[in-house]
Design a protein around this motif. Sequence first.
Motif, PDB file in Angstrom:
ATOM      1  N   UNK A   1       0.836  -1.183   0.000  1.00 23.01           N
ATOM      2  CA  UNK A   1       0.000   0.000   0.000  1.00 23.01           C
ATOM      3  C   UNK A   1       0.877   1.240   0.000  1.00 23.01           C
ATOM      4  N   UNK A   2       0.250   2.360  -0.383  1.00 26.92           N
ATOM      5  CA  UNK A   2       0.981   3.622  -0.407  1.00 26.92           C
ATOM      6  C   UNK A   2       1.095   4.163   1.012  1.00 26.92           C
ATOM      7  N   UNK A   3       2.290   4.547   1.441  1.00 25.26           N
ATOM      8  CA  UNK A   3       2.462   5.008   2.827  1.00 25.26           C
ATOM      9  C   UNK A   3       1.804   6.356   3.064  1.00 25.26           C
ATOM     10  N   UNK A   4       1.205   6.487   4.250  1.00 21.32           N
ATOM     11  CA  UNK A   4       0.497   7.705   4.652  1.00 21.32           C
ATOM     12  C   UNK A   4       0.577   7.788   6.170  1.00 21.32           C
ATOM     13  N   UNK A   5       1.240   8.813   6.729  1.00 20.05           N
ATOM     14  CA  UNK A   5       1.567   8.846   8.150  1.00 20.05           C
ATOM     15  C   UNK A   5       1.316  10.237   8.716  1.00 20.05           C
TER      16      UNK A   5
ATOM     17  N   UNK B   1       2.388  11.982   2.840  1.00 26.40           N
ATOM     18  CA  UNK B   1       1.750  11.056   1.908  1.00 26.40           C
ATOM     19  C   UNK B   1       2.672  10.850   0.715  1.00 26.40           C
ATOM     20  N   UNK B   2       2.861   9.596   0.332  1.00 27.63           N
ATOM     21  CA  UNK B   2       3.538   9.258  -0.921  1.00 27.63           C
ATOM     22  C   UNK B   2       2.479   8.759  -1.892  1.00 27.63           C
ATOM     23  N   UNK B   3       2.258   9.482  -2.976  1.00 27.24           N
ATOM     24  CA  UNK B   3       1.163   9.186  -3.898  1.00 27.24           C
ATOM     25  C   UNK B   3       1.648   8.364  -5.080  1.00 27.24           C
ATOM     26  N   UNK B   4       0.728   8.181  -6.047  1.00 33.89           N
ATOM     27  CA  UNK B   4       1.045   7.346  -7.205  1.00 33.89           C
ATOM     28  C   UNK B   4       2.099   7.970  -8.104  1.00 33.89           C
ATOM     29  N   UNK B   5       2.217   9.289  -8.091  1.00 27.65           N
ATOM     30  CA  UNK B   5       3.198   9.954  -8.955  1.00 27.65           C
ATOM     31  C   UNK B   5       4.606   9.946  -8.372  1.00 27.65           C
ATOM     32  N   UNK B   6       4.826   9.294  -7.213  1.00 24.88           N
ATOM     33  CA  UNK B   6       6.158   9.159  -6.653  1.00 24.88           C
ATOM     34  C   UNK B   6       6.633  10.337  -5.837  1.00 24.88           C
ATOM     35  N   UNK B   7       5.779  11.337  -5.606  1.00 26.02           N
ATOM     36  CA  UNK B   7       6.200  12.518  -4.861  1.00 26.02           C
ATOM     37  C   UNK B   7       5.790  12.410  -3.396  1.00 26.02           C
ATOM     38  N   UNK B   8       6.595  13.010  -2.547  1.00 26.00           N
ATOM     39  CA  UNK B   8       6.277  13.113  -1.131  1.00 26.00           C
ATOM     40  C   UNK B   8       5.605  14.459  -0.897  1.00 26.00           C
ATOM     41  N   UNK B   9       4.377  14.400  -0.383  1.00 26.55           N
ATOM     42  CA  UNK B   9       3.632  15.623  -0.078  1.00 26.55           C
ATOM     43  C   UNK B   9       3.352  15.671   1.419  1.00 26.55           C
ATOM     44  N   UNK B  10       3.627  16.823   2.010  1.00 26.96           N
ATOM     45  CA  UNK B  10       3.389  17.046   3.425  1.00 26.96           C
ATOM     46  C   UNK B  10       2.283  18.086   3.549  1.00 26.96           C
ATOM     47  N   UNK B  11       1.153  17.669   4.127  1.00 24.94           N
ATOM     48  CA  UNK B  11      -0.027  18.519   4.260  1.00 24.94           C
ATOM     49  C   UNK B  11      -0.107  19.041   5.689  1.00 24.94           C
ATOM     50  N   UNK B  12      -0.529  20.291   5.808  1.00 26.98           N
ATOM     51  CA  UNK B  12      -0.752  20.903   7.105  1.00 26.98           C
ATOM     52  C   UNK B  12      -2.175  20.589   7.544  1.00 26.98           C
ATOM     53  N   UNK B  13      -2.305  19.896   8.684  1.00 31.16           N
ATOM     54  CA  UNK B  13      -3.635  19.475   9.132  1.00 31.16           C
ATOM     55  C   UNK B  13      -4.453  20.626   9.700  1.00 31.16           C
ATOM     56  N   UNK B  14      -3.800  21.710  10.104  1.00 34.52           N
ATOM     57  CA  UNK B  14      -4.544  22.850  10.654  1.00 34.52           C
ATOM     58  C   UNK B  14      -5.161  23.692   9.545  1.00 34.52           C
TER      59      UNK B  14
ATOM     60  N   UNK C   1      -8.947  12.372  14.173  1.00 27.99           N
ATOM     61  CA  UNK C   1      -8.473  13.099  12.995  1.00 27.99           C
ATOM     62  C   UNK C   1      -8.421  12.130  11.822  1.00 27.99           C
ATOM     63  N   UNK C   2      -9.138  12.448  10.737  1.00 28.32           N
ATOM     64  CA  UNK C   2      -9.276  11.548   9.596  1.00 28.32           C
ATOM     65  C   UNK C   2      -8.624  12.152   8.360  1.00 28.32           C
ATOM     66  N   UNK C   3      -8.078  11.277   7.540  1.00 25.17           N
ATOM     67  CA  UNK C   3      -7.598  11.640   6.201  1.00 25.17           C
ATOM     68  C   UNK C   3      -8.248  10.667   5.224  1.00 25.17           C
ATOM     69  N   UNK C   4      -9.010  11.186   4.284  1.00 21.27           N
ATOM     70  CA  UNK C   4      -9.764  10.322   3.371  1.00 21.27           C
ATOM     71  C   UNK C   4      -9.715  10.900   1.962  1.00 21.27           C
ATOM     72  N   UNK C   5     -10.152  10.087   1.009  1.00 21.75           N
ATOM     73  CA  UNK C   5     -10.170  10.511  -0.392  1.00 21.75           C
ATOM     74  C   UNK C   5      -9.047   9.880  -1.187  1.00 21.75           C
ATOM     75  N   UNK C   6      -8.307  10.726  -1.879  1.00 22.21           N
ATOM     76  CA  UNK C   6      -7.255  10.281  -2.781  1.00 22.21           C
ATOM     77  C   UNK C   6      -5.895  10.628  -2.196  1.00 22.21           C
ATOM     78  N   UNK C   7      -4.882   9.810  -2.528  1.00 21.88           N
ATOM     79  CA  UNK C   7      -3.524  10.084  -2.032  1.00 21.88           C
ATOM     80  C   UNK C   7      -2.951  11.369  -2.629  1.00 21.88           C
ATOM     81  N   UNK C   8      -3.378  11.745  -3.829  1.00 21.94           N
ATOM     82  CA  UNK C   8      -2.826  12.951  -4.445  1.00 21.94           C
ATOM     83  C   UNK C   8      -3.345  14.209  -3.761  1.00 21.94           C
ATOM     84  N   UNK C   9      -4.643  14.199  -3.372  1.00 16.50           N
ATOM     85  CA  UNK C   9      -5.245  15.349  -2.696  1.00 16.50           C
ATOM     86  C   UNK C   9      -6.139  14.841  -1.570  1.00 16.50           C
ATOM     87  N   UNK C  10      -5.563  14.428  -0.453  1.00 24.84           N
ATOM     88  CA  UNK C  10      -6.407  13.919   0.633  1.00 24.84           C
ATOM     89  C   UNK C  10      -7.160  15.046   1.335  1.00 24.84           C
ATOM     90  N   UNK C  11      -8.319  14.702   1.863  1.00 22.74           N
ATOM     91  CA  UNK C  11      -9.120  15.635   2.654  1.00 22.74           C
ATOM     92  C   UNK C  11      -8.880  15.314   4.126  1.00 22.74           C
TER      93      UNK C  11
END
Length: 649
Positions: free
Chosen positions: A9-13, A24-37, A328-338
């Motif tokens: 599975x794709x890692x998401x931490x 989040x590491x998505x299908x395009x191979x990039x590491x994206x760091x989202x601000x939860x606030x 705290x939930x993260x759902x949707x797609x790995x490229x743009x999680x909600x």
Amino acid sequence: MAADGGSSTLPCVFSPKSRQYLAVCAQDGRLRIWNTDSKTLHQEYVPSAHLSATCTCIAWGPCRTVKEGPQRKKRKSEASQVEEKADLLAMGTAAGSVLIYSTVKGALHCTLDGGHVGGVNCIEWHPKESLLYSGSDDTNIVEWDLQTGKKRSKWKVDRAAVTSLCVSPDGKLLLSAGQTIKMWDLDSKEIYRKFTGHSTAVTILRFATTRPPDGNGLYFLSGASHDRLLSVWQVREDGKDKNSVVSFTLTDEPRYINLIMSNRKEEAVRLAVVCNDGQLHLFEHFLNGPCRKPLSPSCTVQMSDNKDCPAPIPLLAAALGAGTRSVLLAYGNHLQPVIERVEVSTTERHVCLTRDVHTSLSLSMETTVSRVKTPVINTKSRVLVPGLPGHQAPLKGPSQGSEKRKKDSDVKEMSIAERLGEIDLSSVSSGKGVPKGTDSLQTDNFAVLLVQGLESRDSNILNKVLQTRKETVIKKTVARLPLPAVLPLLEELTKRLQGHPFNAVLMVRWLKAVLMHHTSYLASLPDLITQLGVLYHMIESRVKLFHKLTKLHGKLYLLMTQVATADSSNAVADVDHTAKLVYEEESSDEEEESGDEGLPNDDSDNWEEEDAMEEKNKQTDEEDDDPDRTDSKANGEEDMEHGNESEEE
């Protein structure tokens, strides 16, 4: 607390403690760091353009105080309020290296190489010291020293690959899982305990309590692939810990796990498990010994959209809050999680939350996506459907518009029976009697063959169509292609582009034609990012590799020209000093009589004196033959002889 669901599975931490970031590491191979606030994209990093170095697992390091450059001196009251932030993030790659990324710097901190031969499956940080542990397909565990960036020790664990790791809260024990679960003493690197019970690879290992192992109070849990149970193990003093003491039932294989540890017997362990089917299961249990009956979740949370036919929205990760109901939930797609913080009522056994993912994405991404104003559509305006020119798609309009039709339309739509009645199959098959103006059945059309090949997935038909080299045939085929077949064609082209380079040259022509004719249709699709993420990453990696290859080609060309010029200069042979032609004069009688004795020696340095002696001998011979000559002539000849010597000199 780092949690990874294995390499499948794709890692998401979530980051530890404050849960400020989501990596989040998505299908395009990039590491994206989202601000939860703020629910926005904080940082983005591409680990490597090469496909073999894709990210397989990620783990946040322990929180620490980070110096962010020169700042003003803080007061004593402010100095006590300094918070530790999550900074370092470790990423394991399929190439066997470990990357350390810093969120404060926004760049790569260091790279740990030379430890593994196979891909890295799991990473675990030491809670107190600056150490990192990594497990790989090569059945080894490597202990890294982050201060030096080199491996500190390495040891073989099992016959199978190491799929999961976990360090105890006190930093003295290490759990590893291959075919069996082993507990290691980190000081001596020796096995402390062995646990067997899983038939498949263990993907999750977590300590559930912070108690020491001496008082039978140390518990940990494990989850395996293709297994719908979470097993809890007790580390006993007597070593009689062969079987698990508690098991939690799930609906699918566990993907992500987050727990709040128990510090004493009177405190329950809170557990949140996200499964592969996208559901969240919440557990709460007191670990006081064995429990024979499997425990079911106290609450199950599922997400769905608010359409007429609701579809489930997969949950990616979950983190328990300080309160009993906050999650705290993260759902949707790995490229743009909600990312959303919700209050879950644990009194209900099953909770279904309805959300509109598209509006949530537009709200959370308004700062990162370019602001585009939607045009105001008038009721009298004409709507152009994306697709082929002249393509008439059925539009859902008002009832009055559907009743009114143009009577002056020259084109009449014929029914299928009328069409079949007008077709003379015998004349069509023979090719005779068909007028020039009428259309005949075209069974050999490339567009029809391509649609048939995509629907049946027949490789022979697809090879026949896609191996054409004529640009005009490719453009006409793509132009006649129906819109539902565009995405399957792009998926087939993506698969073939990843193959042999000679095959990729042909596929690029088809991809160019598809983008030229059907860009408007592709832009109208809502979930295009997920379907074309692999193609985008592959094109980007090929372009980056192309620049490196052009530089290498220039250097090789320069080197080859230098070698060629050096070879051409060395090809000129040495001058041959042997005479090609020798001319010999006819010898006189005197030379024949004298032989080689009268010839001057080439090696002699006094060759002039030898010539003078020969001339003297000749003169004396002539004087003996002619007695009329006087002695005065002899003196004159001597003077001449001296003159000749001076001239020769």
